[in-house]
Design a protein around this motif. Structure first.
Motif, PDB file in Angstrom:
ATOM      1  N   ARG A  36       0.830  -1.205   0.000  1.00  0.00           N
ATOM      2  CA  ARG A  36       0.000   0.000   0.000  1.00  0.00           C
ATOM      3  C   ARG A  36       0.871   1.264   0.000  1.00  0.00           C
ATOM      4  N   TRP A  37       1.996   1.171   0.678  1.00  0.00           N
ATOM      5  CA  TRP A  37       2.949   2.278   0.700  1.00  0.00           C
ATOM      6  C   TRP A  37       4.277   1.808   0.112  1.00  0.00           C
ATOM      7  N   ARG A  38       4.966   2.734  -0.532  1.00  0.00           N
ATOM      8  CA  ARG A  38       6.305   2.464  -1.040  1.00  0.00           C
ATOM      9  C   ARG A  38       7.296   3.338  -0.296  1.00  0.00           C
ATOM     10  N   ARG A  39       8.334   2.721   0.219  1.00  0.00           N
ATOM     11  CA  ARG A  39       9.370   3.486   0.922  1.00  0.00           C
ATOM     12  C   ARG A  39      10.286   4.122  -0.128  1.00  0.00           C
ATOM     13  N   THR A  40      10.339   5.458  -0.186  1.00  0.00           N
ATOM     14  CA  THR A  40      11.171   6.147  -1.184  1.00  0.00           C
ATOM     15  C   THR A  40      12.560   6.466  -0.648  1.00  0.00           C
ATOM     16  N   SER A  41      12.689   6.588   0.649  1.00  0.00           N
ATOM     17  CA  SER A  41      13.979   6.762   1.314  1.00  0.00           C
ATOM     18  C   SER A  41      13.732   6.461   2.785  1.00  0.00           C
ATOM     19  N   ARG A  42      14.766   6.500   3.549  1.00  0.00           N
ATOM     20  CA  ARG A  42      14.610   6.184   4.973  1.00  0.00           C
ATOM     21  C   ARG A  42      13.633   7.152   5.639  1.00  0.00           C
ATOM     22  N   GLY A  43      12.542   6.600   6.165  1.00  0.00           N
ATOM     23  CA  GLY A  43      11.572   7.412   6.886  1.00  0.00           C
ATOM     24  C   GLY A  43      10.611   8.192   6.024  1.00  0.00           C
ATOM     25  N   VAL A  44      10.577   7.947   4.693  1.00  0.00           N
ATOM     26  CA  VAL A  44       9.679   8.659   3.778  1.00  0.00           C
ATOM     27  C   VAL A  44       8.927   7.623   2.946  1.00  0.00           C
ATOM     28  N   PHE A  45       7.603   7.792   2.843  1.00  0.00           N
ATOM     29  CA  PHE A  45       6.760   6.807   2.162  1.00  0.00           C
ATOM     30  C   PHE A  45       5.806   7.490   1.195  1.00  0.00           C
ATOM     31  N   PHE A  46       5.418   6.730   0.162  1.00  0.00           N
ATOM     32  CA  PHE A  46       4.429   7.212  -0.800  1.00  0.00           C
ATOM     33  C   PHE A  46       3.301   6.197  -0.900  1.00  0.00           C
ATOM     34  N   ALA A  47       2.049   6.696  -0.797  1.00  0.00           N
ATOM     35  CA  ALA A  47       0.862   5.842  -0.924  1.00  0.00           C
ATOM     36  C   ALA A  47       0.596   5.608  -2.406  1.00  0.00           C
ATOM     37  N   VAL A  48       0.649   4.351  -2.838  1.00  0.00           N
ATOM     38  CA  VAL A  48       0.664   4.039  -4.264  1.00  0.00           C
ATOM     39  C   VAL A  48      -0.716   4.038  -4.912  1.00  0.00           C
ATOM     40  N   ASP A  49      -1.744   4.391  -4.166  1.00  0.00           N
ATOM     41  CA  ASP A  49      -3.091   4.392  -4.757  1.00  0.00           C
ATOM     42  C   ASP A  49      -3.402   5.700  -5.477  1.00  0.00           C
ATOM     43  N   ARG A  50      -2.367   6.484  -5.822  1.00  0.00           N
ATOM     44  CA  ARG A  50      -2.550   7.781  -6.494  1.00  0.00           C
ATOM     45  C   ARG A  50      -1.345   8.028  -7.396  1.00  0.00           C
ATOM     46  N   PRO A  51      -1.453   9.005  -8.320  1.00  0.00           N
ATOM     47  CA  PRO A  51      -0.320   9.278  -9.227  1.00  0.00           C
ATOM     48  C   PRO A  51       0.893   9.821  -8.467  1.00  0.00           C
ATOM     49  N   PHE A  52       2.063   9.435  -8.940  1.00  0.00           N
ATOM     50  CA  PHE A  52       3.305   9.954  -8.375  1.00  0.00           C
ATOM     51  C   PHE A  52       3.658  11.222  -9.145  1.00  0.00           C
ATOM     52  N   THR A  53       3.119  12.354  -8.699  1.00  0.00           N
ATOM     53  CA  THR A  53       3.256  13.624  -9.406  1.00  0.00           C
ATOM     54  C   THR A  53       4.626  14.248  -9.153  1.00  0.00           C
ATOM     55  N   ASP A  54       4.893  15.342  -9.880  1.00  0.00           N
ATOM     56  CA  ASP A  54       6.135  16.081  -9.639  1.00  0.00           C
ATOM     57  C   ASP A  54       6.183  16.613  -8.214  1.00  0.00           C
ATOM     58  N   ASP A  55       5.041  17.070  -7.709  1.00  0.00           N
ATOM     59  CA  ASP A  55       5.015  17.566  -6.332  1.00  0.00           C
ATOM     60  C   ASP A  55       5.357  16.452  -5.351  1.00  0.00           C
ATOM     61  N   ALA A  56       4.842  15.246  -5.612  1.00  0.00           N
ATOM     62  CA  ALA A  56       5.164  14.112  -4.750  1.00  0.00           C
ATOM     63  C   ALA A  56       6.657  13.786  -4.836  1.00  0.00           C
ATOM     64  N   ARG A  57       7.195  13.797  -6.028  1.00  0.00           N
ATOM     65  CA  ARG A  57       8.615  13.513  -6.224  1.00  0.00           C
ATOM     66  C   ARG A  57       9.486  14.513  -5.470  1.00  0.00           C
ATOM     67  N   ILE A  58       9.083  15.790  -5.510  1.00  0.00           N
ATOM     68  CA  ILE A  58       9.873  16.815  -4.836  1.00  0.00           C
ATOM     69  C   ILE A  58       9.749  16.691  -3.326  1.00  0.00           C
ATOM     70  N   ARG A  59       8.566  16.374  -2.834  1.00  0.00           N
ATOM     71  CA  ARG A  59       8.420  16.151  -1.389  1.00  0.00           C
ATOM     72  C   ARG A  59       9.327  15.007  -0.931  1.00  0.00           C
ATOM     73  N   CYS A  60       9.311  13.924  -1.682  1.00  0.00           N
ATOM     74  CA  CYS A  60      10.164  12.786  -1.323  1.00  0.00           C
ATOM     75  C   CYS A  60      11.630  13.195  -1.293  1.00  0.00           C
ATOM     76  N   ALA A  61      12.045  14.001  -2.263  1.00  0.00           N
ATOM     77  CA  ALA A  61      13.434  14.452  -2.322  1.00  0.00           C
ATOM     78  C   ALA A  61      13.773  15.340  -1.133  1.00  0.00           C
TER      79      ALA A  61
END
Length: 281
Positions: A36-61
Protein backbone atom coordinates in the motif's frame (compact mmCIF):
# COMPACT_ATOMS: atom_id res chain seq x y z
CA UNK A 1 -6.47 11.34 9.90
CA UNK A 2 -3.70 9.65 7.92
CA UNK A 3 -5.76 9.76 4.70
CA UNK A 4 -6.36 13.49 5.14
CA UNK A 5 -2.63 13.99 5.63
CA UNK A 6 -1.80 11.99 2.51
CA UNK A 7 -4.32 14.01 0.49
CA UNK A 8 -2.75 17.27 1.66
CA UNK A 9 0.81 16.08 0.97
CA UNK A 10 0.54 14.59 -2.52
CA UNK A 11 0.47 11.05 -1.09
CA UNK A 12 3.80 11.46 0.75
CA UNK A 13 4.27 11.02 4.50
CA UNK A 14 7.19 10.66 6.88
CA UNK A 15 7.50 8.24 9.77
CA UNK A 16 7.21 11.06 12.30
CA UNK A 17 4.04 12.38 10.64
CA UNK A 18 2.47 8.92 10.49
CA UNK A 19 3.17 8.30 14.17
CA UNK A 20 1.70 11.70 15.07
CA UNK A 21 -1.38 10.80 13.02
CA UNK A 22 -1.94 7.74 15.20
CA UNK A 23 -0.23 4.88 13.35
CA UNK A 24 2.07 2.48 15.15
CA UNK A 25 5.46 1.41 13.75
CA UNK A 26 3.90 -1.99 13.05
CA UNK A 27 1.05 -0.40 11.10
CA UNK A 28 3.54 1.53 8.98
CA UNK A 29 5.54 -1.61 8.21
CA UNK A 30 2.34 -3.52 7.41
CA UNK A 31 1.42 -0.90 4.79
CA UNK A 32 4.88 -1.22 3.22
CA UNK A 33 4.83 -5.04 3.36
CA UNK A 34 1.39 -5.25 1.69
CA UNK A 35 2.35 -2.77 -1.05
CA UNK A 36 0.00 0.00 0.00
CA UNK A 37 2.95 2.28 0.70
CA UNK A 38 6.31 2.46 -1.04
CA UNK A 39 9.37 3.49 0.92
CA UNK A 40 11.17 6.15 -1.18
CA UNK A 41 13.98 6.76 1.31
CA UNK A 42 14.61 6.18 4.97
CA UNK A 43 11.57 7.41 6.89
CA UNK A 44 9.68 8.66 3.78
CA UNK A 45 6.76 6.81 2.16
CA UNK A 46 4.43 7.21 -0.80
CA UNK A 47 0.86 5.84 -0.92
CA UNK A 48 0.66 4.04 -4.26
CA UNK A 49 -3.09 4.39 -4.76
CA UNK A 50 -2.55 7.78 -6.49
CA UNK A 51 -0.32 9.28 -9.23
CA UNK A 52 3.30 9.95 -8.37
CA UNK A 53 3.26 13.62 -9.41
CA UNK A 54 6.13 16.08 -9.64
CA UNK A 55 5.01 17.57 -6.33
CA UNK A 56 5.16 14.11 -4.75
CA UNK A 57 8.62 13.51 -6.22
CA UNK A 58 9.87 16.82 -4.84
CA UNK A 59 8.42 16.15 -1.39
CA UNK A 60 10.16 12.79 -1.32
CA UNK A 61 13.43 14.45 -2.32
CA UNK A 62 13.16 17.24 0.24
CA UNK A 63 12.19 14.92 3.09
CA UNK A 64 14.89 12.38 2.24
CA UNK A 65 17.43 14.69 3.90
CA UNK A 66 17.63 15.96 7.44
CA UNK A 67 17.16 19.74 7.66
CA UNK A 68 17.62 20.10 3.90
CA UNK A 69 16.02 22.94 1.97
CA UNK A 70 14.87 22.82 -1.65
CA UNK A 71 17.04 25.17 -3.69
CA UNK A 72 17.79 26.20 -7.26
CA UNK A 73 15.25 25.33 -10.00
CA UNK A 74 13.42 22.90 -7.69
CA UNK A 75 12.78 25.73 -5.25
CA UNK A 76 11.63 27.96 -8.11
CA UNK A 77 9.13 25.29 -9.14
CA UNK A 78 7.91 24.88 -5.55
CA UNK A 79 7.35 28.65 -5.34
CA UNK A 80 5.33 28.33 -8.60
CA UNK A 81 7.82 30.41 -10.57
CA UNK A 82 8.27 27.64 -13.14
CA UNK A 83 5.62 25.60 -14.97
CA UNK A 84 7.62 22.35 -14.88
CA UNK A 85 9.77 20.64 -12.29
CA UNK A 86 13.43 19.95 -13.08
CA UNK A 87 14.57 16.36 -13.59
CA UNK A 88 17.18 16.63 -10.83
CA UNK A 89 16.04 18.04 -7.51
CA UNK A 90 18.57 20.20 -5.70
CA UNK A 91 18.54 20.20 -1.90
CA UNK A 92 20.88 22.34 0.19
CA UNK A 93 21.93 20.72 3.46
CA UNK A 94 24.09 22.04 6.31
CA UNK A 95 27.82 21.39 5.96
CA UNK A 96 27.82 19.19 9.05
CA UNK A 97 25.26 16.74 7.64
CA UNK A 98 26.69 13.48 6.38
CA UNK A 99 25.15 11.04 3.93
CA UNK A 100 24.39 10.94 0.23
CA UNK A 101 21.35 11.99 -1.76
CA UNK A 102 18.92 9.50 -3.24
CA UNK A 103 18.59 8.96 -6.98
CA UNK A 104 17.48 12.15 -8.72
CA UNK A 105 18.60 14.38 -5.84
CA UNK A 106 21.69 16.61 -5.91
CA UNK A 107 22.93 17.68 -2.49
CA UNK A 108 24.56 21.06 -1.98
CA UNK A 109 26.41 21.45 1.31
CA UNK A 110 26.17 24.99 2.61
CA UNK A 111 24.85 26.68 5.73
CA UNK A 112 21.89 28.86 4.81
CA UNK A 113 21.02 31.94 6.88
CA UNK A 114 17.71 31.49 8.68
CA UNK A 115 16.28 34.53 6.91
CA UNK A 116 16.79 32.80 3.56
CA UNK A 117 14.66 29.72 4.25
CA UNK A 118 10.92 29.34 4.67
CA UNK A 119 8.38 26.52 4.95
CA UNK A 120 6.03 26.34 1.96
CA UNK A 121 3.35 23.64 1.92
CA UNK A 122 5.25 21.86 4.75
CA UNK A 123 8.52 21.76 2.80
CA UNK A 124 11.62 23.75 3.76
CA UNK A 125 12.68 25.83 0.77
CA UNK A 126 14.94 28.80 0.06
CA UNK A 127 13.08 32.11 0.17
CA UNK A 128 12.14 33.71 -3.12
CA UNK A 129 15.04 36.23 -3.45
CA UNK A 130 17.71 33.54 -3.02
CA UNK A 131 15.67 31.14 -5.14
CA UNK A 132 15.54 33.67 -7.98
CA UNK A 133 19.30 34.22 -7.82
CA UNK A 134 20.15 30.53 -7.82
CA UNK A 135 17.61 29.50 -10.44
CA UNK A 136 18.70 32.34 -12.74
CA UNK A 137 22.29 31.12 -12.79
CA UNK A 138 21.05 27.75 -14.05
CA UNK A 139 18.08 28.66 -16.25
CA UNK A 140 19.05 32.14 -17.45
CA UNK A 141 18.16 35.80 -16.76
CA UNK A 142 14.51 35.33 -17.77
CA UNK A 143 13.83 33.93 -14.29
CA UNK A 144 15.16 37.08 -12.65
CA UNK A 145 13.46 39.33 -15.20
CA UNK A 146 10.03 37.74 -14.60
CA UNK A 147 10.45 38.05 -10.84
CA UNK A 148 11.41 41.73 -11.12
CA UNK A 149 8.30 42.36 -13.22
CA UNK A 150 6.20 41.21 -10.24
CA UNK A 151 6.89 41.94 -6.57
CA UNK A 152 10.63 41.28 -6.41
CA UNK A 153 13.01 44.24 -6.21
CA UNK A 154 16.70 44.54 -6.94
CA UNK A 155 17.24 45.42 -3.28
CA UNK A 156 15.71 42.07 -2.24
CA UNK A 157 18.09 40.26 -4.60
CA UNK A 158 21.14 42.28 -3.58
CA UNK A 159 20.55 41.56 0.11
CA UNK A 160 20.16 37.82 -0.46
CA UNK A 161 23.24 37.85 -2.68
CA UNK A 162 25.32 39.56 0.01
CA UNK A 163 24.15 37.13 2.71
CA UNK A 164 25.28 34.10 0.69
CA UNK A 165 28.83 34.72 -0.61
CA UNK A 166 30.90 31.98 -2.15
CA UNK A 167 27.99 29.79 -3.20
CA UNK A 168 27.93 27.95 -6.51
CA UNK A 169 26.91 30.44 -9.22
CA UNK A 170 27.84 33.51 -7.16
CA UNK A 171 29.91 35.14 -9.92
CA UNK A 172 27.23 34.49 -12.53
CA UNK A 173 24.57 35.97 -10.22
CA UNK A 174 26.72 39.07 -9.75
CA UNK A 175 26.89 39.49 -13.53
CA UNK A 176 23.12 39.20 -13.80
CA UNK A 177 22.56 41.72 -11.02
CA UNK A 178 24.93 44.25 -12.59
CA UNK A 179 23.18 43.80 -15.91
CA UNK A 180 19.75 44.25 -14.34
CA UNK A 181 20.80 47.32 -12.38
CA UNK A 182 22.17 48.98 -15.50
CA UNK A 183 19.45 47.82 -17.86
CA UNK A 184 22.12 45.54 -19.36
CA UNK A 185 23.56 48.39 -21.43
CA UNK A 186 27.01 48.72 -19.85
CA UNK A 187 27.45 44.96 -19.60
CA UNK A 188 26.24 44.51 -23.17
CA UNK A 189 28.66 47.10 -24.52
CA UNK A 190 31.58 45.41 -22.81
CA UNK A 191 30.56 41.93 -23.95
CA UNK A 192 29.69 42.89 -27.51
CA UNK A 193 32.95 44.78 -28.02
CA UNK A 194 34.89 41.80 -26.72
CA UNK A 195 33.02 39.43 -29.04
CA UNK A 196 33.75 41.67 -32.03
CA UNK A 197 37.44 41.98 -31.12
CA UNK A 198 37.80 38.22 -30.64
CA UNK A 199 36.20 37.63 -34.04
CA UNK A 200 38.36 40.36 -35.67
CA UNK A 201 35.27 42.20 -36.94
CA UNK A 202 36.13 45.85 -37.49
CA UNK A 203 34.27 49.05 -38.29
CA UNK A 204 32.15 49.05 -35.13
CA UNK A 205 30.72 52.34 -33.83
CA UNK A 206 29.14 52.62 -30.38
CA UNK A 207 26.22 54.90 -29.49
CA UNK A 208 25.96 56.36 -33.00
CA UNK A 209 23.36 59.18 -33.35
CA UNK A 210 20.87 58.66 -36.16
CA UNK A 211 17.49 60.30 -36.93
CA UNK A 212 17.02 61.47 -33.37
CA UNK A 213 17.99 58.10 -31.89
CA UNK A 214 21.21 56.64 -30.55
CA UNK A 215 22.13 53.28 -32.04
CA UNK A 216 23.58 50.82 -29.52
CA UNK A 217 26.11 49.52 -32.04
CA UNK A 218 26.52 50.23 -35.73
CA UNK A 219 28.61 49.35 -38.76
CA UNK A 220 27.92 52.45 -40.88
CA UNK A 221 29.79 51.19 -43.96
CA UNK A 222 27.45 48.17 -44.14
CA UNK A 223 24.33 49.97 -42.81
CA UNK A 224 24.01 47.34 -40.09
CA UNK A 225 23.03 48.24 -36.57
CA UNK A 226 22.85 46.02 -33.52
CA UNK A 227 20.23 46.66 -30.85
CA UNK A 228 20.42 45.05 -27.41
CA UNK A 229 17.10 44.16 -25.82
CA UNK A 230 17.20 45.10 -22.16
CA UNK A 231 15.33 43.69 -19.20
CA UNK A 232 11.56 43.69 -19.47
CA UNK A 233 11.10 44.90 -15.89
CA UNK A 234 12.57 48.26 -16.94
CA UNK A 235 9.88 48.65 -19.60
CA UNK A 236 6.27 49.72 -19.63
CA UNK A 237 3.67 49.95 -22.40
CA UNK A 238 4.88 53.41 -23.44
CA UNK A 239 8.47 52.22 -23.70
CA UNK A 240 7.35 49.20 -25.71
CA UNK A 241 5.50 51.51 -28.13
CA UNK A 242 8.52 53.80 -28.51
CA UNK A 243 10.72 50.81 -29.21
CA UNK A 244 8.45 49.64 -32.02
CA UNK A 245 8.52 53.12 -33.61
CA UNK A 246 12.31 53.16 -33.30
CA UNK A 247 12.53 49.75 -34.98
CA UNK A 248 10.37 50.90 -37.92
CA UNK A 249 12.41 54.07 -38.46
CA UNK A 250 15.75 52.26 -38.36
CA UNK A 251 14.67 49.43 -40.65
CA UNK A 252 14.08 51.89 -43.50
CA UNK A 253 17.81 52.53 -43.84
CA UNK A 254 19.51 49.87 -41.74
CA UNK A 255 19.61 46.12 -41.32
CA UNK A 256 18.67 45.77 -37.66
CA UNK A 257 20.03 42.83 -35.65
CA UNK A 258 18.63 42.32 -32.15
CA UNK A 259 20.27 40.36 -29.34
CA UNK A 260 19.58 39.86 -25.69
CA UNK A 261 22.20 40.04 -23.00
CA UNK A 262 21.83 36.26 -22.68
CA UNK A 263 22.69 35.85 -26.38
CA UNK A 264 25.97 37.67 -25.81
CA UNK A 265 26.84 35.57 -22.78
CA UNK A 266 25.72 32.11 -23.88
CA UNK A 267 26.20 32.04 -27.66
CA UNK A 268 28.89 34.61 -28.55
CA UNK A 269 30.24 32.56 -31.48
CA UNK A 270 26.82 32.45 -33.13
CA UNK A 271 26.37 36.19 -32.60
CA UNK A 272 29.78 36.89 -34.15
CA UNK A 273 29.04 34.67 -37.15
CA UNK A 274 25.71 36.34 -37.81
CA UNK A 275 27.15 39.85 -37.52
CA UNK A 276 30.01 38.92 -39.84
CA UNK A 277 27.57 37.56 -42.40
CA UNK A 278 25.59 40.79 -42.56
CA UNK A 279 28.56 43.15 -42.26
CA UNK A 280 30.58 41.48 -45.02
CA UNK A 281 27.64 40.35 -47.17
Amino acid sequence: MIEKLLAEQDGVVTTAQALTAGLTPEAIEWRVHTGRWRRTSRGVFFAVDRPFTDDARIRCAAWSTSAGALSGPAAAYWHRMLPRAPETIEVTVPRTRSGRGITGVRLRRRDLPNVDVVIVRRVLVTRTPLTVLEASTVLGPEVMDRALQKTMTLDHLRRAHARNPGRRGYVRAEQLLRAAEGGARSEAERLFRRIMRSAHITGLRVNLPYAGYVLDFAFPHARVCVEIDGWAFHSDSAAFHRDRIRQNVLSREWTVLRYTWRDLVERPDEVAAEVRRFVTG
